[in-house]
Design a protein around this motif. Structure first.
Motif, PDB file in Angstrom:
ATOM      1  N   ARG A  40       3.426  11.403  -0.698  1.00 60.17           N
ATOM      2  CA  ARG A  40       2.052  11.040  -1.074  1.00 60.17           C
ATOM      3  C   ARG A  40       1.713  11.536  -2.488  1.00 60.17           C
ATOM      4  O   ARG A  40       1.081  10.834  -3.267  1.00 60.17           O
ATOM      5  CB  ARG A  40       1.063  11.597  -0.059  1.00 60.17           C
ATOM      6  CG  ARG A  40       1.147  10.927   1.282  1.00 60.17           C
ATOM      7  CD  ARG A  40       0.218  11.579   2.315  1.00 60.17           C
ATOM      8  NE  ARG A  40       0.449  11.050   3.629  1.00 60.17           N
ATOM      9  CZ  ARG A  40      -0.033   9.893   4.071  1.00 60.17           C
ATOM     10  NH1 ARG A  40      -0.776   9.158   3.296  1.00 60.17           N
ATOM     11  NH2 ARG A  40       0.234   9.483   5.294  1.00 60.17           N
ATOM     12  N   VAL A  41       2.137  12.734  -2.806  1.00 62.16           N
ATOM     13  CA  VAL A  41       1.897  13.275  -4.153  1.00 62.16           C
ATOM     14  C   VAL A  41       2.636  12.449  -5.200  1.00 62.16           C
ATOM     15  O   VAL A  41       2.080  12.106  -6.255  1.00 62.16           O
ATOM     16  CB  VAL A  41       2.311  14.764  -4.228  1.00 62.16           C
ATOM     17  CG1 VAL A  41       2.337  15.258  -5.662  1.00 62.16           C
ATOM     18  CG2 VAL A  41       1.375  15.611  -3.379  1.00 62.16           C
ATOM     19  N   CYS A  48      -2.312   6.437 -10.030  1.00 60.03           N
ATOM     20  CA  CYS A  48      -3.461   7.292  -9.742  1.00 60.03           C
ATOM     21  C   CYS A  48      -4.350   6.644  -8.689  1.00 60.03           C
ATOM     22  O   CYS A  48      -4.750   5.488  -8.813  1.00 60.03           O
ATOM     23  CB  CYS A  48      -4.255   7.546 -11.027  1.00 60.03           C
ATOM     24  SG  CYS A  48      -5.567   8.736 -10.804  1.00 60.03           S
ATOM     25  N   GLY A  49      -4.618   7.372  -7.620  1.00 65.65           N
ATOM     26  CA  GLY A  49      -5.475   6.880  -6.554  1.00 65.65           C
ATOM     27  C   GLY A  49      -4.752   6.103  -5.470  1.00 65.65           C
ATOM     28  O   GLY A  49      -5.388   5.639  -4.528  1.00 65.65           O
ATOM     29  N   PHE A  50      -3.439   5.955  -5.563  1.00 58.53           N
ATOM     30  CA  PHE A  50      -2.680   5.255  -4.520  1.00 58.53           C
ATOM     31  C   PHE A  50      -2.672   6.134  -3.277  1.00 58.53           C
ATOM     32  O   PHE A  50      -2.117   7.221  -3.282  1.00 58.53           O
ATOM     33  CB  PHE A  50      -1.249   4.968  -4.989  1.00 58.53           C
ATOM     34  CG  PHE A  50      -0.491   4.053  -4.069  1.00 58.53           C
ATOM     35  CD1 PHE A  50      -0.480   2.687  -4.292  1.00 58.53           C
ATOM     36  CD2 PHE A  50       0.209   4.542  -2.980  1.00 58.53           C
ATOM     37  CE1 PHE A  50       0.216   1.829  -3.453  1.00 58.53           C
ATOM     38  CE2 PHE A  50       0.904   3.703  -2.131  1.00 58.53           C
ATOM     39  CZ  PHE A  50       0.904   2.335  -2.364  1.00 58.53           C
ATOM     40  N   GLU A  51      -3.316   5.640  -2.224  1.00 56.69           N
ATOM     41  CA  GLU A  51      -3.403   6.398  -0.976  1.00 56.69           C
ATOM     42  C   GLU A  51      -2.679   5.642   0.133  1.00 56.69           C
ATOM     43  O   GLU A  51      -3.204   4.691   0.687  1.00 56.69           O
ATOM     44  CB  GLU A  51      -4.862   6.618  -0.593  1.00 56.69           C
ATOM     45  CG  GLU A  51      -5.606   7.487  -1.577  1.00 56.69           C
ATOM     46  CD  GLU A  51      -7.036   7.739  -1.153  1.00 56.69           C
ATOM     47  OE1 GLU A  51      -7.316   7.677   0.062  1.00 56.69           O
ATOM     48  OE2 GLU A  51      -7.856   7.986  -2.037  1.00 56.69           O
ATOM     49  N   PRO A  52      -1.473   6.072   0.463  1.00 57.10           N
ATOM     50  CA  PRO A  52      -0.713   5.353   1.483  1.00 57.10           C
ATOM     51  C   PRO A  52      -1.304   5.514   2.881  1.00 57.10           C
ATOM     52  O   PRO A  52      -1.758   6.586   3.256  1.00 57.10           O
ATOM     53  CB  PRO A  52       0.675   5.982   1.412  1.00 57.10           C
ATOM     54  CG  PRO A  52       0.539   7.215   0.610  1.00 57.10           C
ATOM     55  CD  PRO A  52      -0.738   7.168  -0.124  1.00 57.10           C
ATOM     56  N   ARG A  67       2.759   2.048   1.746  1.00 54.93           N
ATOM     57  CA  ARG A  67       1.811   0.936   1.729  1.00 54.93           C
ATOM     58  C   ARG A  67       0.396   1.500   1.735  1.00 54.93           C
ATOM     59  O   ARG A  67       0.093   2.416   2.496  1.00 54.93           O
ATOM     60  CB  ARG A  67       2.014   0.038   2.949  1.00 54.93           C
ATOM     61  CG  ARG A  67       1.117  -1.182   2.946  1.00 54.93           C
ATOM     62  CD  ARG A  67       1.217  -2.077   4.173  1.00 54.93           C
ATOM     63  NE  ARG A  67       2.353  -1.912   5.055  1.00 54.93           N
ATOM     64  CZ  ARG A  67       3.564  -2.456   4.884  1.00 54.93           C
ATOM     65  NH1 ARG A  67       3.824  -3.178   3.831  1.00 54.93           N
ATOM     66  NH2 ARG A  67       4.530  -2.253   5.764  1.00 54.93           N
ATOM     67  N   ASP A  68      -0.473   0.934   0.874  1.00 55.95           N
ATOM     68  CA  ASP A  68      -1.863   1.373   0.871  1.00 55.95           C
ATOM     69  C   ASP A  68      -2.713   0.412   1.700  1.00 55.95           C
ATOM     70  O   ASP A  68      -2.208  -0.590   2.225  1.00 55.95           O
ATOM     71  CB  ASP A  68      -2.396   1.547  -0.557  1.00 55.95           C
ATOM     72  CG  ASP A  68      -2.599   0.253  -1.315  1.00 55.95           C
ATOM     73  OD1 ASP A  68      -2.339  -0.840  -0.758  1.00 55.95           O
ATOM     74  OD2 ASP A  68      -3.034   0.321  -2.477  1.00 55.95           O
ATOM     75  N   ALA A  69      -3.992   0.709   1.837  1.00 53.07           N
ATOM     76  CA  ALA A  69      -4.883  -0.095   2.663  1.00 53.07           C
ATOM     77  C   ALA A  69      -5.032  -1.512   2.131  1.00 53.07           C
ATOM     78  O   ALA A  69      -5.333  -2.439   2.887  1.00 53.07           O
ATOM     79  CB  ALA A  69      -6.252   0.584   2.763  1.00 53.07           C
ATOM     80  N   GLY A  70      -4.816  -1.703   0.844  1.00 52.68           N
ATOM     81  CA  GLY A  70      -4.909  -3.032   0.239  1.00 52.68           C
ATOM     82  C   GLY A  70      -3.658  -3.868   0.411  1.00 52.68           C
ATOM     83  O   GLY A  70      -3.593  -5.005  -0.056  1.00 52.68           O
ATOM     84  N   GLY A  71      -2.625  -3.321   1.050  1.00 52.37           N
ATOM     85  CA  GLY A  71      -1.393  -4.056   1.276  1.00 52.37           C
ATOM     86  C   GLY A  71      -0.362  -3.916   0.170  1.00 52.37           C
ATOM     87  O   GLY A  71       0.723  -4.494   0.261  1.00 52.37           O
ATOM     88  N   ARG A  72      -0.690  -3.156  -0.879  1.00 55.84           N
ATOM     89  CA  ARG A  72       0.301  -2.945  -1.940  1.00 55.84           C
ATOM     90  C   ARG A  72       1.411  -2.042  -1.413  1.00 55.84           C
ATOM     91  O   ARG A  72       1.151  -1.098  -0.674  1.00 55.84           O
ATOM     92  CB  ARG A  72      -0.337  -2.288  -3.164  1.00 55.84           C
ATOM     93  CG  ARG A  72      -1.392  -3.117  -3.837  1.00 55.84           C
ATOM     94  CD  ARG A  72      -1.927  -2.438  -5.090  1.00 55.84           C
ATOM     95  NE  ARG A  72      -2.502  -1.134  -4.746  1.00 55.84           N
ATOM     96  CZ  ARG A  72      -2.863  -0.214  -5.649  1.00 55.84           C
ATOM     97  NH1 ARG A  72      -2.716  -0.449  -6.934  1.00 55.84           N
ATOM     98  NH2 ARG A  72      -3.381   0.930  -5.260  1.00 55.84           N
ATOM     99  N   VAL A  73       2.648  -2.345  -1.821  1.00 59.46           N
ATOM    100  CA  VAL A  73       3.799  -1.555  -1.379  1.00 59.46           C
ATOM    101  C   VAL A  73       4.448  -0.931  -2.606  1.00 59.46           C
ATOM    102  O   VAL A  73       4.803  -1.625  -3.555  1.00 59.46           O
ATOM    103  CB  VAL A  73       4.828  -2.420  -0.616  1.00 59.46           C
ATOM    104  CG1 VAL A  73       6.044  -1.589  -0.227  1.00 59.46           C
ATOM    105  CG2 VAL A  73       4.184  -3.033   0.614  1.00 59.46           C
TER     106      VAL A  73
END
Length: 138
Positions: A40-41, A48-52, A67-73
């Protein structure tokens, strides 16, 4: 003869000192992702701000998929003594072989990486098919 022995001894001392100093500075260590918190770090450092909300770490710790909440991998892979990252925008270049998932990005300098994700490899392969782009994956 004595001068050569003194030179050899001093060279040996200098080598041992350099080895000790490198160890103290943490240089050349075995760089691996050892926990979800570390992954995660690394993801936040990469973007910056990528929260898996979902992640899988290679069994050897050489890479991870997040994967983040927006579906980005985000793909993390070891690169020397650091980690490099790329956002995946296509399912092209992604191959599944049992527990191994091979991922290639459109960035030829990033190269391909094969992650041993165990049983999660099949789940991630299926979910990556939903990526919108159809890039060449090379």
């Amino acid at each position: 003869m004595n001068a050569q022995l003194i030179q050899l001894g001093l060279s040996l001392v200098a080598i041992l000192f350099a080895f000790w100093l490198a160890g103290q500075l943490g240089l050349g260590g075995d760089v691996r992702i050892r926990s979800e918190a570390e992954a995660r770090v690394l993801a936040d450092n990469a973007i910056c701000g990528f929260e898996p909300v979902d992640l899988a770490i290679d069994r050897a710790g050489i890479g991870a998929l997040l994967r983040d909440a927006g579906g980005r991998v985000l793909l993390l892979r070891r690169h020397g003594a650091h980690f490099a990252s790329r956002l995946l925008d296509s399912h092209a270049g992604i191959r599944l072989d049992r527990n191994f998932l091979t991922l290639a990005t459109n960035d030829r300098h990033f190269g391909a990486v094969t992650l041993d994700l165990g049983p999660q490899a099949q789940v991630w392969a299926a979910s990556l098919r939903r990526l919108s782009g159809q890039g060449d994956g090379a």
